[in-house]
Design a protein around this motif. Sequence first.
Motif, mmCIF file in Angstrom:
data_model
loop_
_atom_site.group_PDB
_atom_site.id
_atom_site.type_symbol
_atom_site.label_atom_id
_atom_site.label_comp_id
_atom_site.label_asym_id
_atom_site.label_seq_id
_atom_site.Cartn_x
_atom_site.Cartn_y
_atom_site.Cartn_z
ATOM 1 N N VAL A 58 4.229 -1.656 3.701
ATOM 2 C CA VAL A 58 3.825 -0.249 3.819
ATOM 3 C C VAL A 58 5.039 0.592 4.204
ATOM 4 C CG1 VAL A 58 1.468 -0.840 4.548
ATOM 5 C CG2 VAL A 58 3.220 -0.396 6.291
ATOM 6 N N ILE A 72 0.877 -1.172 0.000
ATOM 7 C CA ILE A 72 0.000 0.000 0.000
ATOM 8 C C ILE A 72 0.912 1.220 0.000
ATOM 9 C CG2 ILE A 72 -1.669 1.341 1.337
ATOM 10 C CD1 ILE A 72 -2.882 -1.271 2.280
ATOM 11 N N ARG A 88 2.809 5.624 6.429
ATOM 12 C CA ARG A 88 1.431 5.112 6.336
ATOM 13 C C ARG A 88 0.844 4.869 7.721
ATOM 14 N NH1 ARG A 88 -2.307 5.256 2.522
ATOM 15 N NH2 ARG A 88 -0.462 5.392 1.177
ATOM 16 N N VAL A 109 -6.958 -4.115 -1.464
ATOM 17 C CA VAL A 109 -5.819 -4.806 -0.839
ATOM 18 C C VAL A 109 -6.180 -5.247 0.578
ATOM 19 C CG1 VAL A 109 -3.454 -4.538 0.019
ATOM 20 C CG2 VAL A 109 -4.072 -3.629 -2.227
ATOM 21 N N ILE A 162 -6.695 0.710 -2.279
ATOM 22 C CA ILE A 162 -6.268 0.351 -0.922
ATOM 23 C C ILE A 162 -7.306 -0.544 -0.257
ATOM 24 C CG2 ILE A 162 -5.839 1.269 1.400
ATOM 25 C CD1 ILE A 162 -4.539 3.713 0.019
#
Length: 335
Positions: A112, A86, A116, A98, A95
Motif C-alpha cells: 500500500v 491496494i 492509504r 483483496v 479492494i
Amino acid sequence: MSKIQETLQKHWGFTDFIYPQKEIIESVLNQKDTLAILPTGGGKSLCYQIPAMLNEGITLVISPLIALMHDQTESLNAKRIGAASITSQLNSEEIAVVLAKCQLGKIKLLYVAPERLEKKNFILALQNLNIQLIAVDEAHCIAQWGHDFRPSYLKINKIRTLFPNATLLALTATAPSKIQEEIISTLHLKNPNVFKTSLKRGNLIYKTLHAPSFLNDLVYELKKNEGAGIVFCRSRKQTFEISQFLTEKGFEADYFHAKLPPEEKIKKQESWTKSTTQIMVSTNAFGMGIDKPDVRMVIHLDLPESIETYVQEAGRAGRDKQKAEAVLLLRPNAQ
C-alpha cells in the motif's frame, strides 16, 4: 541448510545472499525493529519478502510508488507467492476482494502507499488482519529536510498502535546520520538493529564531463553505452524536447514527468522496463523503486539537489552487476 537459505534457493534461485541481507532477515525474524541502509541494487526487497514467506501472518509493505508495487506483486505472483497491492486504481469492490484474500491467508504480502493509511475504512479493515511485519520502503521519504519528502510518511507510526507486536523494518538506499535519527524517531523504532553498507559499486563508473555542446555530448555518451538508459533533466519541457531530439538521432526514446496522467505513466514505465534499448528522458519523478537490472547508463543534465539524490538516481544503473556508467554533463551557464 537453514529455512532462510532454502527459501532463497527455492523461490529466487540464488545460492547465497549479498551481505548483509541474511543478517537483516535474521534480525526481522527475531522480531527486532530494523533499519537497513543498502545501496540501490543491494537487494532490499528480499529483506522483507523472505521473512514474509517464513512468518505465519501478513507483511504490510508501505511503498511510495504504484510502479514498484505493480512490479513486485507481478514478480512474486509469478513465483507462486501470494502478493497484492491496494492502490488508487482499484475500486471499493476490488479492494474488498483483496482484503478477503488476506483474511483467508491467500496473501502473504500486501503493498500500500502511505496515503492509504490515512483512510479510516482501510485502517478498520486492517485491524481484522494478522499483520506480523511492517516494511517501510524508501524510508528516507520521512525526512522533512531531505529529498523525496512525503508528508504521509509521518503518520506511519500510528499503525504501530494498532499492531504493537508487529516488527518494523525500514529500508532506504541513502540516509546520512541526521536522516537515520529522523527515521528511527518518527517511526518509533524500538532499539533497532541498524545495518549499513558502503555505497560503493564496483561495476558503476562515475564521470563528470564539461559539455559546452551538451546535446552532441549526450548523443556521444549514449552511443558509447548501447542499451537502456535514463537521462535526467530539470523541466517537463526539456523531457519532451530532448526525447524528440534523441528520436530524430535514431534512438528509441520517450519522456516522463510528474504531471502525466497516471495511466500514461504506467504505460511508459512498463514499456521502458521491458525494453533493452529505450532511453527515458525524465525529471526526478522517474525511476525510484523500479526494478530494472540492465540499465547501462544514467546521465544527469543538471546538478541534483543533494549528493543523496544523486546517489539514488545514479544507482539505478548497473543493477545486474555488469559495467554501467553514471555521467554528469556540466553545461556552461545552465540554470
